[in-house]
Scaffold this motif. Structure first.
Motif, mmCIF file in Angstrom:
data_model
loop_
_atom_site.group_PDB
_atom_site.id
_atom_site.type_symbol
_atom_site.label_atom_id
_atom_site.label_comp_id
_atom_site.label_asym_id
_atom_site.label_seq_id
_atom_site.Cartn_x
_atom_site.Cartn_y
_atom_site.Cartn_z
ATOM 1 N N PHE A 43 7.322 1.998 8.056
ATOM 2 C CA PHE A 43 6.688 1.368 9.214
ATOM 3 C C PHE A 43 6.081 0.000 8.900
ATOM 4 O O PHE A 43 5.741 -0.312 7.761
ATOM 5 N N HIS A 48 -2.979 -2.769 9.676
ATOM 6 C CA HIS A 48 -3.487 -3.159 8.359
ATOM 7 C C HIS A 48 -3.532 -4.675 8.194
ATOM 8 O O HIS A 48 -4.426 -5.211 7.538
ATOM 9 N N VAL A 152 5.934 2.734 -3.320
ATOM 10 C CA VAL A 152 5.096 1.535 -3.166
ATOM 11 C C VAL A 152 5.205 0.680 -4.417
ATOM 12 O O VAL A 152 5.807 1.075 -5.406
HETATM 13 N N1 TRP Z 1 -1.376 -1.177 1.745
HETATM 14 C C1 TRP Z 1 0.042 -1.362 1.742
HETATM 15 C C2 TRP Z 1 0.373 -2.754 1.200
HETATM 16 O O1 TRP Z 1 -0.438 -3.637 1.268
HETATM 17 C C3 TRP Z 1 0.629 -1.213 3.129
HETATM 18 C C4 TRP Z 1 0.469 0.170 3.660
HETATM 19 C C5 TRP Z 1 -0.277 0.514 4.738
HETATM 20 C C6 TRP Z 1 1.068 1.346 3.171
HETATM 21 N N2 TRP Z 1 -0.186 1.847 4.977
HETATM 22 C C7 TRP Z 1 0.646 2.395 4.033
HETATM 23 C C8 TRP Z 1 1.934 1.640 2.117
HETATM 24 C C9 TRP Z 1 1.048 3.712 3.838
HETATM 25 C C10 TRP Z 1 2.333 2.949 1.917
HETATM 26 C C11 TRP Z 1 1.894 3.980 2.784
HETATM 27 O O2 TRP Z 1 1.473 -2.954 0.747
#
Ligand code: TRP
Length: 332
Positions: A43, A48, A152
């Protein structure tokens, strides 16, 4: 035992600009591979993005579609995975609120990513509830789909640890429910930028996934290599060369061994080595550019992909949320 195809994968990226090769080899490569083995939810984390871009929210809109284009170009196939937009699946907000009730402030304040980013982005006031709660929203994103894996980049590991802690706390308070999702890193994890530092938009040292060869060529030709190699006749050391990691990712093994020999034997200059890299870099970028062109000829496709994905994600997320409400006796 759960079969692989039934195992679930969730991940997201913030829509803050075009993706570069660091994103591809650090994260996206796994996303693309996983769509053939698991049920995947990917997604656009637009809420964020808002945690740091709240003063100029209008910028985010354009980046949403661009991000999905980059994903499509990389090989994500909407027939094989669910591609959606966080803010269009309101369940993320409700679960975030509920998880916020049980997340101790100390966990958030201690989060190393939170401390680092606040120091880096001094130009922005990140002294907000939303920014502190970033990992709570991220936990909601993940747990709504009850996944086994979260692919990630390395920088997300502290967040993932916090996500698991929040899941554990929920299970402890309300009974076993959420699985504890594991991070999945790519083998290569990190690709240095043109100057040897981490590849990052803010350092201006990137090669972008959608970049044309005409623009890539001069960048590669001016890249730093093994800085100890002063003269053409000095032997080079691929171990400390900034170019060699690129060969490792893009150049077939046989040629790579030849390159290594030519470098350590001072048979080649760095310019020769760069020219070879450029041919393989072109082979790598070309299919991405072809897929991107497909999108240019069907302008409605990105919107259609997101609409269909949002729908599927909503169903899945609502089903989880129903069970969560039940666990909390909030099923009125
Ligand atoms: N924090 C992640 C980034 O900066 C983005 C992200 C938001 C994310 N929600 C997530 C990644 C849920 C994995 C799962 O790249």
């Amino acid at each position: 035992m759960i079969q692989d195809t039934q195992k679930r994968v969730v991940s997201g990226m913030r829509p803050t600009g075009p993706l570069h090769l660091g994103h591809f080899f650090g994260v996206l490569k796994n996303w693309v591979e996983f769509q053939d083995s698991y049920t995947c939810y990917y997604f656009v984390a637009d809420w964020h993005a808002l945690t740091s871009e709240y003063a100029e929210p209008g910028k985010i809109k354009g980046f949403v579609g661009e991000l999905v284009k980059d994903w499509y170009a990389a090989g994500l196939d909407p027939e094989k995975c669910v591609i959606f937009q966080q803010s269009q699946v309101k369940a993320h907000a409700e679960l975030c609120l509920l998880l916020g009730m049980i997340t101790p402030l100390g966990w958030l304040e201690r989060n190393p990513t939170y401390k680092e980013i606040r120091q880096e982005l001094v130009s922005k006031d990140l002294n907000t509830f939303g920014f502190l709660g970033y990992p709570v929203l991220q936990s909601a994103d993940i747990l709504l789909y009850r996944p086994q894996y979260v692919p990630v980049g390395q920088d997300q590991l502290p967040h993932l640890e916090l996500n698991r802690e929040i899941a554990r706390r929920f299970n402890y308070l309300y009974g076993d429910f959420f699985p504890e999702p594991q991070a999945k890193l790519t083998e290569t994890a990190k690709l240095p930028g043109l100057d040897g530092r981490k590849m990052s938009k803010s350092y201006g040292n990137c090669i972008y996934m959608g970049e044309a060869m005409d623009s890539v060529r001069p960048k590669v030709m001016s890249m730093l290599t093994d800085t100890n190699r002063m003269r053409r006749s000095d032997p080079g050391d691929p171990g400390i060369c900034n170019l060699y990691p690129y060969h490792r990712l893009m150049t077939p093994r046989e040629q790579r061994e030849e390159i290594r020999a030519n470098c350590t034997g001072a048979k080649w200059g760095c310019v020769d080595c760069k020219k070879v890299l450029l041919t393989f870099l072109q082979d790598f970028l070309e299919p991405l550019q072809l897929r991107r062109r497909e999108l240019d000829t069907s302008p409605g496709l990105i919107g259609d992909i997101l609409n269909a994905g949002n729908e599927r994600a909503r169903k899945e997320a609502e089903a989880t949320l129903d069970l969560v409400r039940e666990k909390l006796n909030f099923n009125f």
